[in-house]
Write an enzyme that holds these catalytic residues in place. Structure first.
Site, PDB file in Angstrom:
ATOM      1  N   ASP A 136       0.055 -10.191 -29.900  1.00 13.57           N
ATOM      2  CA  ASP A 136      -1.208 -10.766 -29.438  1.00 13.57           C
ATOM      3  C   ASP A 136      -1.182 -11.172 -27.971  1.00 13.57           C
ATOM      4  OD1 ASP A 136       0.515 -12.913 -29.902  1.00 13.57           O
ATOM      5  OD2 ASP A 136      -0.794 -13.908 -31.348  1.00 13.57           O
ATOM      6  N   GLN A 155       2.602 -12.451 -33.211  1.00 14.46           N
ATOM      7  CA  GLN A 155       3.981 -12.064 -32.941  1.00 14.46           C
ATOM      8  C   GLN A 155       4.963 -12.703 -33.922  1.00 14.46           C
ATOM      9  OE1 GLN A 155       3.564 -12.602 -28.263  1.00 14.46           O
ATOM     10  NE2 GLN A 155       5.549 -11.760 -28.806  1.00 14.46           N
ATOM     11  N   HIS A 156       6.160 -12.125 -33.965  1.00 10.62           N
ATOM     12  CA  HIS A 156       7.378 -12.716 -34.524  1.00 10.62           C
ATOM     13  C   HIS A 156       7.473 -12.735 -36.050  1.00 10.62           C
ATOM     14  CE1 HIS A 156       7.857 -14.043 -30.431  1.00 10.62           C
ATOM     15  NE2 HIS A 156       6.939 -14.983 -30.517  1.00 10.62           N
TER      16      HIS A 156
END
Length: 485
Positions: A247, A89-90
């Site tokens: 995830d 992520q991110h």
């Protein structure tokens, strides 16, 4: 000796991908049974940026790793009916007009954007405003803080950017040719508003990012497209491509979670989360108000110090990680990397309560207690008020295999514990999403049919209230010391 015969699949084959910080894994799964018929894995390189302080990876390397992982899967991958990508992520992926990366991606654990994060929180009106609009008070991991950092520190790269993507978006777009994302991964950017389930244009204006640079957010059950003709890709042209997701959302889907079922993940960092029907909005910032892959929510709390920190304490004591001993009065808060839950970014590890008769094994047990306590403090905030109090904790991650971790969770939580046998839950969750698309079914129901959450169960034991009280008291009394930079 003759090789064992591979069972004939009972349903279409699907591919689930886990593109993590360090590597990409691919599983080819029988959509009817959940049996893994082939697997592959290839590594990534993580660099430190020009000054050595960041965490960066070249996105094209993720694509090369995906291609290699699929190649290792052999013929089954070339027979797949659908594919889905779960990704870290991110991360901030910046692409130019030709689709090439402008610069290496800034990863979730790149914390250089801390000053920008602090400024953004104040400029929008403070933590409460962020929580109400976005569902989360953004930590430095969130993508919005990284774009603000890029605008300030590398304006030429920002100007050259024609598309902004998350890691899973990037790989999905390479497969289909279309820029798409899903609500789960989008909810970790900081510019997707959970209240309206759309991009927040005021926040985008605040950081100077045009919504035209962002991918279209697909709904649950939509297809991102089909695999385009790519000569070096070991997937069939025309295979369906699901939305993919982050995830954590993929792991929750891989377990087939129902609302109120708590998960405690023990890895380098620790997480606790549950599916909820209520939109989270925690102004303290402890709980990230993520969306899940479907139409519900995934409130999640994260600690920075978990298995790696406890292993470090074991190494300092010269003991095996399982060589714990009960008893004693020692309290150890293993905040070796600072801490996010509780929010103590400048903290270091703290040991209190040593006596002449304190043993190394008791100190090691205290480290386990401190790490688990930090996660359990967030459990009640993650779970809905009407969640069943006796629902078993699903224990996943590398630490779930350890006896000391399991017994510590049992003793401090007072809950039953189940350790799912299924591993590689991110890739399995992505595979369930792909299978749901092919079969026209709810992917969480698909995962439940695969029995991914089944495994050894452990009955609850009386909660160790004395240890919890010691930990709580030391954490409170040491607050000023732990907050000191």
């Amino acid at each position: 000796m003759a090789a064992a015969a591979v069972p004939v699949p009972q349903g279409p084959l699907v591919v689930g991908v886990d593109s993590s910080t360090q590597s990409t894994k691919a599983l080819v799964v029988d959509s009817a049974t959940g049996a893994v018929v082939a697997r592959g894995q290839a590594p990534h390189t993580v660099g430190g940026g020009s000054d050595g302080t960041g965490k960066e990876s070249v996105p094209e390397q993720w694509w090369e790793a995906l291609t290699e992982a699929l190649r290792q899967c052999g013929t089954p991958a070339r027979e797949a009916a659908a594919v889905s990508v779960g990704g870290q992520q991110h991360g901030l992926v910046t692409l130019d007009a030709s689709g090439r990366s402008v610069r290496p991606a800034l990863l979730w654990n790149d914390v250089r954007s801390a000053p920008q994060r602090d400024r953004l929180i104040e400029e929008l009106g403070g933590p409460k405003t962020w929580a109400e609009r976005i569902g989360s008070v953004p930590p430095t991991s969130f993508t919005v803080t990284k774009w603000a950092w890029l605008m300030e520190n590398e304006p030429e790269a920002a100007r050259a950017t024609a598309a902004v993507r998350l890691p899973h978006d990037y790989l999905t777009e390479r497969l289909t040719g279309y820029g798409t994302t899903d609500r789960g991964d989008a909810s970790g950017t900081g510019w997707w508003a959970s209240g309206t389930e759309s991009y927040d244009e005021e926040i985008l204006d605040l950081v100077g990012l045009s919504p035209e640079l962002l991918p279209r957010v697909l709904r649950h059950g939509e297809a991102a497209g089909t695999v385009r003709e790519l000569p070096d890709l070991p997937l069939p042209t025309g295979a369906l491509v699901a939305t993919g997701t982050g995830d954590n959302m993929a792991a929750a889907l891989g377990l087939g979670l129902r609302p109120g079922q708590p998960v405690l993940s023990l890895g380098t960092s620790g997480t606790v989360y549950a599916v909820s029907v209520h939109r989270p909005a925690d102004p303290t910032g402890v709980v990230a108000g993520f969306a899940d892959t479907r139409d519900a929510w995934l409130p999640l709390a994260c600690t920075l110090n978990c298995t790696l920190a406890v292993d470090r304490i074991a190494a300092l004591l010269g003991r095996d990680r399982e060589a714990v001993e009960p008893g004693g009065s020692a309290v150890l808060l293993p905040f070796l990397d600072g801490e996010r839950t509780p929010n103590l970014p400048h903290a270091s590890g703290l040991l209190h309560g040593l006596r002449h008769d304190t043993t190394p094994g008791q100190v090691l047990q205290a480290a386990y207690d401190g790490a688990v306590f930090a996660l359990l403090t967030a459990l009640d905030q993650v779970l809905d008020e009407d969640a069943p109090p006796d629902a078993p904790l699903l224990l996943i991650g590398g630490g779930a295999k350890g006896t000391a971790w399991r017994e510590t969770v049992l003793r401090l939580s007072g809950r039953p514990v189940r350790v799912p046998r299924a591993e590689e839950l991110v890739a399995l969750g992505a595979a369930a999403q792909a299978a749901g698309l092919v079969l026209g079914e709810d992917p969480a129901a698909v995962a439940r049919r695969w029995s991914t959450a089944e495994g050894p169960s452990y009955d609850p034991v009386p909660r160790d209230e004395a240890a919890l009280e010691r930990l709580s008291r030391v954490l409170s009394d040491a607050d000023g010391l732990l907050r000191r930079a």
